[in-house]
Design a protein around this motif. Structure first.
Motif, short mmCIF file in Angstrom:
data_model
loop_
_atom_site.label_atom_id
_atom_site.label_comp_id
_atom_site.label_asym_id
_atom_site.label_seq_id
_atom_site.Cartn_x
_atom_site.Cartn_y
_atom_site.Cartn_z
N GLN A 72 0.86 -1.09 0.01
CA GLN A 72 0.02 0.00 -0.14
C GLN A 72 0.87 1.10 -0.06
OE1 GLN A 72 -2.53 0.00 3.41
NE2 GLN A 72 -4.04 -1.37 2.41
N ILE A 73 0.22 2.18 -0.60
CA ILE A 73 1.06 3.47 -0.42
C ILE A 73 -0.29 4.70 -0.07
CG2 ILE A 73 2.17 5.62 -1.62
CD1 ILE A 73 3.45 3.68 -3.21
N ASN A 74 -0.03 5.18 1.05
CA ASN A 74 -1.01 6.23 1.63
C ASN A 74 -2.33 5.58 1.59
OD1 ASN A 74 0.96 8.11 1.69
ND2 ASN A 74 0.30 9.31 -0.10
N SER A 75 -2.65 4.25 2.07
CA SER A 75 -3.70 3.64 2.40
C SER A 75 -4.33 3.22 1.03
CB SER A 75 -4.64 4.21 3.24
OG SER A 75 -4.05 4.66 4.49
N GLN A 76 -3.71 3.44 -0.11
CA GLN A 76 -4.25 2.88 -1.41
C GLN A 76 -3.51 1.34 -1.88
OE1 GLN A 76 -4.16 5.86 -4.11
NE2 GLN A 76 -5.69 7.13 -3.44
N LYS A 77 -4.31 0.43 -2.20
CA LYS A 77 -3.42 -0.79 -2.41
C LYS A 77 -2.84 -0.82 -3.83
CE LYS A 77 -4.80 -5.59 -3.45
NZ LYS A 77 -5.99 -6.67 -3.61
N VAL A 78 -1.72 -1.22 -3.73
CA VAL A 78 -0.65 -1.30 -4.87
C VAL A 78 -0.53 -2.81 -5.81
CG1 VAL A 78 1.88 -0.86 -5.63
CG2 VAL A 78 0.85 0.30 -3.90
N THR A 79 -0.90 -2.91 -6.77
CA THR A 79 -0.96 -3.96 -7.51
C THR A 79 0.13 -3.85 -8.77
OG1 THR A 79 -2.99 -3.48 -8.92
CG2 THR A 79 -3.01 -4.47 -6.79
N LYS A 91 3.58 14.62 -1.34
CA LYS A 91 4.90 15.25 -0.56
C LYS A 91 5.04 14.19 0.37
CE LYS A 91 3.57 20.20 -0.91
NZ LYS A 91 2.89 21.21 -0.30
N LYS A 92 4.27 13.37 0.83
CA LYS A 92 4.50 12.63 1.97
C LYS A 92 3.94 11.25 1.49
CE LYS A 92 2.44 12.32 6.09
NZ LYS A 92 1.97 12.82 7.31
N LEU A 93 4.67 10.08 1.70
CA LEU A 93 4.32 8.91 1.11
C LEU A 93 4.29 7.56 2.12
CD1 LEU A 93 5.98 9.99 -1.46
CD2 LEU A 93 4.54 8.15 -2.45
N ILE A 94 3.45 6.99 2.98
CA ILE A 94 3.49 6.25 3.92
C ILE A 94 3.27 4.87 3.11
CG2 ILE A 94 2.45 5.14 6.17
CD1 ILE A 94 3.60 7.92 6.38
N ILE A 95 4.29 4.11 3.20
CA ILE A 95 4.30 2.77 2.52
C ILE A 95 4.00 1.58 3.31
CG2 ILE A 95 5.50 3.65 0.45
CD1 ILE A 95 7.83 1.81 1.14
N HIS A 96 3.52 0.62 3.24
CA HIS A 96 3.38 -0.54 3.78
C HIS A 96 3.77 -1.79 2.79
CE1 HIS A 96 0.49 1.43 6.82
NE2 HIS A 96 0.17 2.01 5.81
N THR A 105 6.03 -0.57 8.02
CA THR A 105 5.49 0.75 7.56
C THR A 105 6.73 1.42 7.74
OG1 THR A 105 3.19 0.14 8.28
CG2 THR A 105 4.13 2.51 7.79
N THR A 106 6.95 2.49 6.46
CA THR A 106 7.69 3.32 6.65
C THR A 106 7.32 4.84 5.78
OG1 THR A 106 10.30 4.00 6.36
CG2 THR A 106 9.20 2.86 4.51
#
Length: 319
Positions: A72-79, A91-96, A105-106
């Motif tokens: 995920q990036i900013n709570s959006q699923k990544v496929t 500006k800010k990216l929270i990745i899971h 998480t970072t």
């Protein structure tokens, strides 16, 4: 025409053992007749996820590692990679991300995500050779070994896989110490000739489309058990010129259980290719009009020499 310069895992040091369960239903058909093929194919596997293909240092002491999967990036699923590219200006990216079945998480900056992009993959591809077709089920087998991402050396699970018929445009000849390879092409926007369902230790397996089968010479041969494989002359079926499939003579030199070694003796093939090429894995081998095995790898210092797996062992899909 879209040209592909892909070097693949035929070499003995890149023979892999990984995952997936044996299919008993498929194994029961080992004694049936099948059609030996030999066509050159391009294989595309879509992961349905995004993986790191290399270790990346994001800050002084924070690494993302080969094989990490961004979820995920900013709570959006990544496929896919496209999912990540949509966030490069954030500006800010929270990745899971997942590592060894654990979630982490970072927080990244846009500069860090741009630094990361060249090392992310959502698919892998390459060339190889079709081995056989089961006319009762339309199932095919190819390669004789597992597909492994050549950048990371890992075998991520895949969501979708396709194979395309490819045409041999040029040959880079094998010489001792330097394996040769095929330079192939296929038309853009062409439909796949089949889908890949499994990527197992002994190859890729799936089903061919009916319109592809309609254009294949359907001459079935009996499958030989491993005890029938003998030293002496045999035939290797493969493609080295356009889409044409040809038979070439080889000499089986040793047989040990379900593995055997051989030497290319066909003078035309030696002159054209130097022996075995990367991209020939999956080429069917016949002896006394029976399908006995599949080419799996070559020997780098002696490109006329190769190794093969019995066809009954390949059709188990796993050891």
């Amino acid at each position: 025409m879209k040209q592909s310069y892909r070097i693949w895992s035929l070499i003995s040091i890149l023979f892999f053992t990984f995952f997936f369960a044996v299919s008993p239903a498929f194994a029961q058909k080992q004694t049936s007749s099948v059609v030996p093929l030999g066509q050159s194919i391009q294989i595309d596997l879509q992961y349905g996820a995004v993986f790191l293909s290399h270790d990346v240092l994001l800050s002084d002491d924070y690494w993302l590692r080969t094989g990490d999967s961004i979820q995920q990036i900013n709570s959006q699923k990544v496929t896919s990679l496209e999912d990540i590219k949509t966030h490069v200006k954030d500006k800010k990216l929270i990745i899971h991300y997942e590592r060894n079945k654990k979630m982490y998480t970072t927080e990244l900056t846009s500069d860090q995500i741009l630094k990361l992009l060249p090392f992310l993959k959502d698919a892998t591809e390459g060339i190889g050779t079709l081995t056989y077709l089961n006319l009762e089920t339309n199932e095919f087998g190819a390669l004789g070994h597992q597909i492994v991402d050549h950048t990371s050396g890992l075998t991520p699970k895949f969501l979708e896989g396709s194979i395309y018929l490819s045409s041999i445009q040029q040959i880079k000849k094998s010489i001792p110490g330097k394996p040769g390879y095929k330079i192939t092409s296929h038309q853009q926007n062409t439909s796949p000739i089949g889908g890949v369902n499994e990527n197992n230790v002994y190859g890729i397996f799936g089903k061919l489309e009916q319109n592809a089968i309609d254009h294949i010479p359907l001459q079935e041969v009996e499958i030989a058990d491993k005890e029938s494989i003998m030293t002496g002359e045999a035939i290797m079926r493969t493609s080295i010129d356009g889409e044409k499939v040809q038979d070439f003579t080889i000499e089986i030199t040793t047989v040990e259980d379900h593995l055997f070694q051989f030497t290319v003796t066909d003078e035309f093939l030696i002159e054209k290719t130097g022996g075995i090429l990367q991209g020939m894995s999956g080429s069917p081998i016949m002896q006394q009009n029976k399908l006995i095995g599949v080419v799996t790898h070559m020997y780098v210092d002696k490109p006329k020499n190769g190794a093969a797996l019995s066809i009954t062992e390949m059709m188990k899909k796993n050891p």
